[in-house]
Design a protein around this motif. Structure first.
Motif, mmCIF file in Angstrom:
data_model
loop_
_atom_site.group_PDB
_atom_site.id
_atom_site.type_symbol
_atom_site.label_atom_id
_atom_site.label_comp_id
_atom_site.label_asym_id
_atom_site.label_seq_id
_atom_site.Cartn_x
_atom_site.Cartn_y
_atom_site.Cartn_z
ATOM 1 N N LEU A 156 0.846 -1.195 0.000
ATOM 2 C CA LEU A 156 0.000 0.000 0.000
ATOM 3 C C LEU A 156 0.882 1.247 0.000
ATOM 4 O O LEU A 156 1.833 1.339 0.788
ATOM 5 N N ARG A 157 0.587 2.190 -0.909
ATOM 6 C CA ARG A 157 1.345 3.456 -0.898
ATOM 7 C C ARG A 157 0.805 4.316 0.243
ATOM 8 O O ARG A 157 -0.310 4.838 0.153
ATOM 9 N N GLU A 158 1.594 4.392 1.293
ATOM 10 C CA GLU A 158 1.136 5.064 2.522
ATOM 11 C C GLU A 158 0.878 6.545 2.274
ATOM 12 O O GLU A 158 1.649 7.208 1.590
ATOM 13 N N GLY A 159 -0.226 7.029 2.818
ATOM 14 C CA GLY A 159 -0.495 8.472 2.832
ATOM 15 C C GLY A 159 -0.985 9.025 1.506
ATOM 16 O O GLY A 159 -1.106 10.233 1.365
ATOM 17 N N LEU A 160 -1.263 8.169 0.540
ATOM 18 C CA LEU A 160 -1.729 8.688 -0.753
ATOM 19 C C LEU A 160 -3.189 8.303 -1.014
ATOM 20 O O LEU A 160 -3.557 7.134 -0.938
ATOM 21 N N VAL A 161 -3.998 9.315 -1.290
ATOM 22 C CA VAL A 161 -5.360 9.107 -1.800
ATOM 23 C C VAL A 161 -5.370 9.749 -3.178
ATOM 24 O O VAL A 161 -4.917 10.884 -3.350
ATOM 25 N N THR A 162 -5.840 9.017 -4.180
ATOM 26 C CA THR A 162 -5.780 9.552 -5.550
ATOM 27 C C THR A 162 -6.802 10.680 -5.740
ATOM 28 O O THR A 162 -7.690 10.887 -4.905
ATOM 29 N N ASP A 163 -6.680 11.373 -6.868
ATOM 30 C CA ASP A 163 -7.640 12.437 -7.198
ATOM 31 C C ASP A 163 -9.062 11.878 -7.284
ATOM 32 O O ASP A 163 -10.037 12.624 -7.199
ATOM 33 N N ASN A 164 -9.167 10.547 -7.446
ATOM 34 C CA ASN A 164 -10.482 9.905 -7.548
ATOM 35 C C ASN A 164 -10.942 9.336 -6.202
ATOM 36 O O ASN A 164 -11.952 8.629 -6.136
ATOM 37 N N GLY A 165 -10.190 9.571 -5.135
ATOM 38 C CA GLY A 165 -10.582 9.111 -3.798
ATOM 39 C C GLY A 165 -10.227 7.656 -3.523
ATOM 40 O O GLY A 165 -10.794 7.043 -2.615
ATOM 41 N N ASN A 166 -9.294 7.102 -4.281
ATOM 42 C CA ASN A 166 -8.937 5.686 -4.131
ATOM 43 C C ASN A 166 -7.523 5.517 -3.574
ATOM 44 O O ASN A 166 -6.829 6.492 -3.319
ATOM 45 N N LEU A 167 -7.105 4.239 -3.431
ATOM 46 C CA LEU A 167 -5.772 3.907 -2.905
ATOM 47 C C LEU A 167 -4.900 3.348 -4.024
ATOM 48 O O LEU A 167 -5.411 2.916 -5.062
ATOM 49 N N ILE A 168 -3.583 3.344 -3.765
ATOM 50 C CA ILE A 168 -2.653 2.763 -4.736
ATOM 51 C C ILE A 168 -1.904 1.610 -4.072
ATOM 52 O O ILE A 168 -1.350 1.765 -2.976
ATOM 53 N N LEU A 169 -1.919 0.459 -4.735
ATOM 54 C CA LEU A 169 -1.031 -0.653 -4.360
ATOM 55 C C LEU A 169 0.123 -0.654 -5.350
ATOM 56 O O LEU A 169 -0.101 -0.638 -6.571
ATOM 57 N N ASP A 170 1.362 -0.651 -4.849
ATOM 58 C CA ASP A 170 2.536 -0.761 -5.715
ATOM 59 C C ASP A 170 2.976 -2.218 -5.689
ATOM 60 O O ASP A 170 3.304 -2.760 -4.625
ATOM 61 N N VAL A 171 2.986 -2.834 -6.864
ATOM 62 C CA VAL A 171 3.244 -4.270 -6.930
ATOM 63 C C VAL A 171 4.699 -4.516 -7.318
ATOM 64 O O VAL A 171 5.128 -4.192 -8.424
ATOM 65 N N HIS A 172 5.434 -5.107 -6.379
ATOM 66 C CA HIS A 172 6.856 -5.404 -6.585
ATOM 67 C C HIS A 172 7.008 -6.825 -7.128
ATOM 68 O O HIS A 172 6.138 -7.668 -6.960
ATOM 69 N N GLY A 173 8.155 -7.050 -7.756
ATOM 70 C CA GLY A 173 8.553 -8.426 -8.099
ATOM 71 C C GLY A 173 7.941 -8.991 -9.357
ATOM 72 O O GLY A 173 8.031 -10.201 -9.583
ATOM 73 N N LEU A 174 7.306 -8.162 -10.190
ATOM 74 C CA LEU A 174 6.738 -8.692 -11.438
ATOM 75 C C LEU A 174 7.771 -8.557 -12.558
ATOM 76 O O LEU A 174 8.441 -7.537 -12.671
ATOM 77 N N GLN A 175 7.881 -9.595 -13.376
ATOM 78 C CA GLN A 175 8.689 -9.539 -14.606
ATOM 79 C C GLN A 175 7.658 -9.551 -15.727
ATOM 80 O O GLN A 175 7.053 -10.582 -16.009
ATOM 81 N N ILE A 176 7.447 -8.400 -16.363
ATOM 82 C CA ILE A 176 6.295 -8.286 -17.263
ATOM 83 C C ILE A 176 6.743 -8.518 -18.702
ATOM 84 O O ILE A 176 7.109 -7.589 -19.418
ATOM 85 N N THR A 177 6.689 -9.771 -19.118
ATOM 86 C CA THR A 177 7.158 -10.113 -20.469
ATOM 87 C C THR A 177 6.031 -9.987 -21.501
ATOM 88 O O THR A 177 6.299 -9.902 -22.691
ATOM 89 N N ASP A 178 4.776 -10.012 -21.042
ATOM 90 C CA ASP A 178 3.629 -9.828 -21.949
ATOM 91 C C ASP A 178 2.760 -8.708 -21.363
ATOM 92 O O ASP A 178 1.776 -8.964 -20.665
ATOM 93 N N PRO A 179 3.144 -7.433 -21.632
ATOM 94 C CA PRO A 179 2.462 -6.317 -20.967
ATOM 95 C C PRO A 179 0.959 -6.234 -21.248
ATOM 96 O O PRO A 179 0.191 -5.913 -20.344
ATOM 97 N N VAL A 180 0.536 -6.563 -22.487
ATOM 98 C CA VAL A 180 -0.905 -6.477 -22.787
ATOM 99 C C VAL A 180 -1.666 -7.500 -21.940
ATOM 100 O O VAL A 180 -2.704 -7.191 -21.342
ATOM 101 N N ALA A 181 -1.137 -8.734 -21.855
ATOM 102 C CA ALA A 181 -1.813 -9.783 -21.079
ATOM 103 C C ALA A 181 -1.861 -9.412 -19.596
ATOM 104 O O ALA A 181 -2.885 -9.592 -18.926
#
Ligand code: 5RP
Length: 220
Positions: A156-181
């Protein structure tokens, strides 16, 4: 040159892509801040801007550039924005500034996405930069569990509420070889507003600033 000087060089190069008399789509971030400042110098050439965040709207307005509501706009010839990472197919990770959803909406409406970056943002495989995912607050735990099932480590990105009133999860550890999928799969999780992969609609032009100047690269 410092990284900030490179960002500024890429941002200034984007002025060449502005269509006279048009409304310009404007992204968010420190590179885009340079673009907004440069845009102020040519503001009589444009009708105004559509903005992807409250922060960019404030900066545009401070320069006397009119900010239009996207709902009143039928076409947007150009959208200028930065990226956290961009690969060889011009798929990007965005959302380091938390503005990914509005950025994706404005990008979807625009005819041409001009990505402005310093050379450090160019990667072969996306994923070293944690992938931002905007989440409806009550779904945060559910979405986190689902992202772990996909092999990521959401934080969870601490202390951040988006302009739309939501939260952000920052996802670590992904190797994105097929970005569209990956973009499609994560957007299917209930409670996700959108994720920071811009692959389905990537950049059309990359202005990449390095020690040798600004390279102007076109998507294949
Ligand atoms: C904001 C973004 C930005 O474009 C991205 O984070 C790059 O930022 P910067 O220009 O400050 O390096 O997606 O949500």
């Amino acid at each position: 040159m410092t990284q900030d000087e490179l960002k500024k060089a890429a941002a200034c190069a984007a002025l060449d892509y502005i269509v006279d008399g048009s409304i310009v789509g404007v992204g968010t971030g420190s590179t885009v801040n340079h673009f907004i400042d440069a845009l102020a110098g040519v503001r009589t050439r444009i009708r105004g801007a559509v903005s992807s965040s409250e922060a960019s709207s404030r900066r545009l307005a401070a320069h006397g550039i009119e900010v239009f509501d996207l709902n009143g706009i039928e076409s947007l010839p150009v959208y200028v924005d930065g990226a956290d990472e961009i690969d060889g197919s011009f798929a990007m990770i965005k959302g380091g500034g938390g503005a990914l959803t509005r950025e994706k909406i404005v990008a979807a409406v625009s005819e041409r996405f001009i990505c402005i970056c310093d050379a450090s943002k160019r990667v072969d495989v996306l994923g070293r930069f944690p992938l931002p995912v905007e989440v409806i607050p009550m779904a945060c735990s559910h979405v986190s569990r689902e992202l772990r099932r996909l092999g990521g480590e959401p934080r969870l990105r601490e202390g951040l509420v988006t302009d739309n009133g939501n939260l952000i999860l920052d996802v670590h550890g992904l190797q994105i070889t097929d970005p569209v999928a990956t973009e499609t799969r994560i957007n299917q999780i209930v409670g996700v507003v959108t994720n920071g992969l811009f692959a389905e609609r990537g950049a059309d032009v990359l202005l990449l600033a390095g020690a040798g100047g600004v390279e102007r690269l076109l998507a294949h």
